[in-house]
Enzyme design. Structure first.
Site, PDB file in Angstrom:
ATOM      1  CG  ASP A  18      -1.781   1.175   1.401  1.00  0.00           C
ATOM      2  OD1 ASP A  18      -1.531   2.188   0.714  1.00  0.00           O
ATOM      3  OD2 ASP A  18      -2.725   1.113   2.212  1.00  0.00           O
ATOM      4  CE1 TYR A 236      -3.434  -1.019  11.582  1.00  0.00           C
ATOM      5  CE2 TYR A 236      -3.559   1.352  11.262  1.00  0.00           C
ATOM      6  CZ  TYR A 236      -3.943   0.066  10.909  1.00  0.00           C
ATOM      7  OH  TYR A 236      -4.817  -0.119   9.888  1.00  0.00           O
ATOM      8  CE  LYS A 239      -6.042  -6.461  11.002  1.00  0.00           C
ATOM      9  NZ  LYS A 239      -5.301  -7.055  12.090  1.00  0.00           N
TER      10      LYS A 239
HETATM   11  C1  F6R Z   1      -7.684  -0.648   7.744  1.00  0.00           C
HETATM   12  C2  F6R Z   1      -7.508   0.658   7.098  1.00  0.00           C
HETATM   13  C3  F6R Z   1      -8.464   1.738   7.386  1.00  0.00           C
HETATM   14  C4  F6R Z   1      -7.851   2.787   8.308  1.00  0.00           C
HETATM   15  C5  F6R Z   1      -8.859   3.888   8.690  1.00  0.00           C
HETATM   16  C6  F6R Z   1      -8.228   4.975   9.531  1.00  0.00           C
HETATM   17  O1  F6R Z   1      -6.699  -1.528   7.347  1.00  0.00           O
HETATM   18  O2  F6R Z   1      -6.583   0.874   6.349  1.00  0.00           O
HETATM   19  O3  F6R Z   1      -9.661   1.247   7.916  1.00  0.00           O
HETATM   20  O4  F6R Z   1      -7.366   2.171   9.470  1.00  0.00           O
HETATM   21  O5  F6R Z   1      -9.380   4.477   7.526  1.00  0.00           O
HETATM   22  O6  F6R Z   1      -7.136   5.456   8.859  1.00  0.00           O
HETATM   23  P1  F6R Z   1      -6.277   6.718   9.347  1.00  0.00           P
HETATM   24  O7  F6R Z   1      -5.807   6.421  10.743  1.00  0.00           O
HETATM   25  O8  F6R Z   1      -5.156   6.753   8.341  1.00  0.00           O
HETATM   26  O9  F6R Z   1      -7.172   7.906   9.287  1.00  0.00           O
HETATM   27 MG    MG Z   2      -4.092   2.365   2.873  1.00  0.00          MG
HETATM   28 MG    MG Z   3      -4.983  -2.326   2.024  1.00  0.00          MG
END
Ligand code: F6R
Ligand code: MG
Ligand code: MG
Length: 377
Positions: A18, A236, A239
């Site tokens: 990603d 973190y 994923k």
């Molecule tokens: C799960 C994922 C999304 C982000 C969520 C919050 O793998 O990528 O669900 O965790 O959109 O993202 P941030 O913390 O970047 O705002």
């Molecule tokens: Mg992403």
């Molecule tokens: Mg992804």
């Protein structure tokens, strides 16, 4: 005339990362795919790659490559790394896409992308006369999401008819299980050690299936990515969305036996903030994008025939296997299940247990409330 020439082995490498996406963690930008294609085309022209196909599942950019250099090869891993870097520099950063370069966890490449952020599924094979393969990629979930379908494909006689009625498969398959915490593997031959396989892989967050071999001749049948970003970086970073390659037919599970288990959209860990459970929805490439509660988690399946390293599909496109109407019902079920689990809000099991959550305020909440906790009377 008999062809007595020694056929060189072919390696299939599916490497993903990603490196940023449009509208949150939703979907890769088409320009990112173009830049990745340009990089891989250069490597095809200079003879490093035999062939390639670039695609995305949600916010993950997937590089499917074939070559003669074997697994864990630094040239191929370096090519993938540089491609992700180039996409980040040329597209993700200038367009200020969301989470640009997210999975490139280290500054400098050191020979193998494993442990540096990207996910890798690789296998070196001797091509059979006809070599049908399916490349899978999933978004908003983790490597353990493939354990249930892999068990159904290669060990469950009520799902895979070939295990029962194809003499070539009757001796079963050996699963290489990876312990993501201790970084160790164990080989389990099924059906003999089926209960041990289930005892381990039922714990989807820890024991994941890395490779599968046909027991009677050790023929490699499947390879999956096993990276856990949270264990690599200690914090973190999104994923560890998995990918895998499965060989099919002629003494291996038929394409239909490989796809059928995905008709049941089983619950997987991931979904919003990598901290919830949701159904894994099989989709065609056009629907490989996460929306509802950043989900539901998606999986695509792309079919090819591998011919002297060339990825044969329909012209430039693969067989987009889950685009078929036969998976419409699975998608409907997945939507119903998403609604159902989301009605639990932040109560377990809709939300993962504290040890599995990728985002958590729990330590700070506990710290703040510490002085207010009184011994229970
Ligand atoms: C799960 C994922 C999304 C982000 C969520 C919050 O793998 O990528 O669900 O965790 O959109 O993202 P941030 O913390 O970047 O705002
Ligand atoms: Mg992403
Ligand atoms: Mg992804």
């Amino acid at each position: 005339m008999l062809d007595l020439s020694v056929r060189a082995k072919t390696t299939i490498s599916l490497i993903k990362a990603d490196v940023g996406s449009v509208a949150g963690h939703h979907r890769v930008h088409p320009r990112q795919i173009e830049v990745a294609r340009d990089c891989l085309e250069r490597s095809k022209k200079d003879g490093t790659l035999l062939d390639y196909y670039v695609f995305n599942c949600g916010d993950d950019l997937e590089l499917l490559m074939t070559h003669r250099l074997g697994e864990n090869n630094s040239t191929i891993h370096g090519l993938a790394w540089n491609t992700f870097k180039e996409v980040t520099e040329k597209v993700s950063k200038p367009l200020r896409l969301y989470a640009a370069g997210q999975d490139l966890l280290v500054e400098a490449f050191s020979g193998n992308v494993k442990g540096m952020g990207p996910g890798v599924a690789e296998m070196e094979i001797e091509e059979r006369v006809a070599e049908p393969i399916v490349a899978f990629a999933a978004d908003k979930t983790e490597p353990g999401a493939f354990s249930l379908p892999l068990y159904r494909i290669f060990a469950d006689p009520t799902s895979c008819a070939g295990l029962v009625i194809d003499p070539a498969m009757h001796e079963g398959f050996t699963f290489r299980v990876f312990d993501v915490v201790e970084s160790k593997t164990v080989d389990l031959a099924c059906p003999t050690e089926l209960y041990d396989l289930l005892a381990l892989t039922g714990t989807t967050s820890r024991y994941v299936i890395e490779k599968i071999f046909r027991t009677r001749d050790k023929l490699i049948a499947a390879a999956a990515s096993t990276t856990r970003l949270s264990l690599i970086s200690g914090r973190y970073v999104g994923k560890d969305d998995p990918c895998m390659i499965v060989r099919c037919q002629h003494g291996l599970p038929a394409v239909g036996e490989v796809l059928q288990p995905f008709g049941f959209p089983h619950l997987v860990a991931g979904f919003m903030r990598g901290s919830h459970i949701g159904p894994l929805m099989p989709v065609g490439l056009d629907n490989a994008r996460c929306t509802f509660f950043d989900g539901p988690p998606r999986v695509v399946a792309l079919g090819f025939n591998l011919t002297d390293g060339r990825l044969i599909g329909f012209g430039d496109e693969p067989a987009d296997l889950f685009a078929d109407v036969a998976f419409d019902r699975a998608r409907d079920v997945a939507n119903d299940v998403s609604d159902y689990v989301r009605r639990h809000g932040e109560f377990m099991p809709a939300r993962l247990g504290p040890e599995e959550m990728e985002y958590t305020t729990l330590p700070s909440v506990l710290e703040r409330l510490k002085p207010r906790f009184k011994p229970a009377s």
